[in-house]
Every structure is written in structure tokens, then in C-alpha cells.
Design an enzyme around this catalytic site. Structure first.
Site, PDB file in Angstrom:
ATOM      1  N   HIS A  66       0.677  -1.211  -0.228  1.00 12.36           N
ATOM      2  CA  HIS A  66       0.058  -0.220   0.058  1.00 12.36           C
ATOM      3  C   HIS A  66       0.953   1.341  -0.201  1.00 12.36           C
ATOM      4  O   HIS A  66       2.100   1.081   0.297  1.00 12.36           O
ATOM      5  CB  HIS A  66      -1.382   0.303   1.462  1.00 12.36           C
ATOM      6  CG  HIS A  66      -1.916  -0.849   1.007  1.00 12.36           C
ATOM      7  ND1 HIS A  66      -2.650  -1.239   1.883  1.00 12.36           N
ATOM      8  CD2 HIS A  66      -2.735  -1.955   0.219  1.00 12.36           C
ATOM      9  CE1 HIS A  66      -3.745  -1.996   2.076  1.00 12.36           C
ATOM     10  NE2 HIS A  66      -3.237  -2.772   0.367  1.00 12.36           N
ATOM     11  N   GLU A  68       1.110   3.851   1.760  1.00 11.24           N
ATOM     12  CA  GLU A  68       1.839   3.953   3.192  1.00 11.24           C
ATOM     13  C   GLU A  68       2.495   3.562   3.629  1.00 11.24           C
ATOM     14  O   GLU A  68       3.380   3.977   3.881  1.00 11.24           O
ATOM     15  CB  GLU A  68       0.077   4.026   4.227  1.00 11.24           C
ATOM     16  CG  GLU A  68      -0.968   4.955   4.179  1.00 11.24           C
ATOM     17  CD  GLU A  68      -2.308   4.005   3.414  1.00 11.24           C
ATOM     18  OE1 GLU A  68      -3.503   3.827   4.002  1.00 11.24           O
ATOM     19  OE2 GLU A  68      -1.706   3.088   1.940  1.00 11.24           O
ATOM     20  N   CYS A  94      -6.273   0.958   6.038  1.00  9.72           N
ATOM     21  CA  CYS A  94      -6.062  -0.546   6.392  1.00  9.72           C
ATOM     22  C   CYS A  94      -6.036  -0.641   7.129  1.00  9.72           C
ATOM     23  O   CYS A  94      -4.275   0.001   7.679  1.00  9.72           O
ATOM     24  CB  CYS A  94      -5.600  -1.061   5.659  1.00  9.72           C
ATOM     25  SG  CYS A  94      -4.415  -1.982   5.410  1.00  9.72           S
ATOM     26  N   CYS A  97      -2.210  -0.673   7.538  1.00 14.29           N
ATOM     27  CA  CYS A  97      -0.755   0.380   7.631  1.00 14.29           C
ATOM     28  C   CYS A  97      -1.402   1.197   9.186  1.00 14.29           C
ATOM     29  O   CYS A  97      -0.608   1.917   8.370  1.00 14.29           O
ATOM     30  CB  CYS A  97      -1.578   1.527   6.282  1.00 14.29           C
ATOM     31  SG  CYS A  97      -1.145   0.234   4.431  1.00 14.29           S
TER      32      CYS A  97
END
Length: 138
Positions: A66, A68, A94, A97
Site C-alpha cells: 500500500h 502508506e 487499512c 497500514c
């Protein structure tokens, strides 16, 4: 931070998302500390992997990072640290993260699109991270 800066950084994160090779969803992230961008990221495969995020059934491959996570791990390879920083991300984090955000010492998250699951946002708030929704301007 000033709302005009929040909007600018969010626009920059949106532009950064365009670097993603993912087809289903492109996400961008910036880590800002003392009005300086100290890291950036977008969703994609790990370094050295093919730049294809989805399999033949258009399902995201399990090893895709992801935005992040990419931004936070870049900090680990730099001389910077994210203690007290703000993360701007085009989609709400999420739960995986969110854990990284908490452990990285990031104190504020500004996100641009809501996701159907709120467990990441809930965990951030539980940890005392300031979370703000700032819709992406089209």
C-alpha cells in the site's frame, strides 16, 4: 497545519498516485514533517518485482504494498524519521497500514476517500492519532 497546506499536500498525493501501476485503484501518500515532504509512496509491487498489481482475474496480488507502507518503509531507508509527522493519503488506511502508522510515530493522518471498512481509522483513533477526512477535489 493550515487547511490550504492540507489541500495542497492532498493534491500532491493525488498526483503521486498516478505513478502506480495498479489498475483497480491508484493510491498516493506523502509524509510531511515541519512543512517538508520527507517521504512519498504509491501502491505497487516490491522493488525488483514486475510492475503488475493484479492477477489474470483482476485480483490484487497479495504482495502489493500500500502507498502508506511504501512511504513509511522509505523513511526507514533514509536519514529522516517520522516522529510527529502528518501522513496524507488518498484513501483511508487499512488496519495493517494503521499499525505501521502508529509504530512510525505519525501523529496525524489526512485521507481523501473513505473505504467501506473503518477498522484502520478506528485503530488510529484508539491510538490517539489525529485523523481527518479531506475529500479529494476533482
Amino acid at each position: 497545519m493550515d487547511e490550504k497546506f492540507d489541500k495542497r499536500y492532498m493534491r500532491m498525493a493525488t498526483i503521486w498516485a498516478e505513478n502506480s501501476y495498479c489498475e483497480r485503484r491508484k493510491v498516493g501518500a506523502l509524509v510531511v514533517k515541519d512543512k517538508m515532504i520527507i517521504s512519498d509512496g504509491y501502491n505497487g509491487t516490491p522493488s525488483g518485482f514486475e510492475n503488475v498489481c493484479e492477477d489474470e482475474n483482476n485480483v490484487t496480488k497479495p504482495y502489493v504494498l500500500h502507498a502508506e507502507a511504501n512511504a513509511i518503509t522509505k523513511i526507514a531507508r533514509s536519514n529522516n524519521n517520522s516522529e510527529g509527522a502528518t501522513l496524507y493519503v488518498t484513501a483511508s488506511p487499512c488496519i495493517e497500514c494503521a499499525k505501521l502508522i502508529i509504530q512510525a510515530g505519525i501523529k496525524r493522518v489526512v485521507y481523501g476517500e473513505k473505504y467501506r471498512l473503518t477498522d484502520g481509522i478506528d485503530l488510529l483513533e484508539r491510538a490517539g492519532v489525529k485523523v481527518e477526512y479531506l475529500p479529494i477535489e476533482k
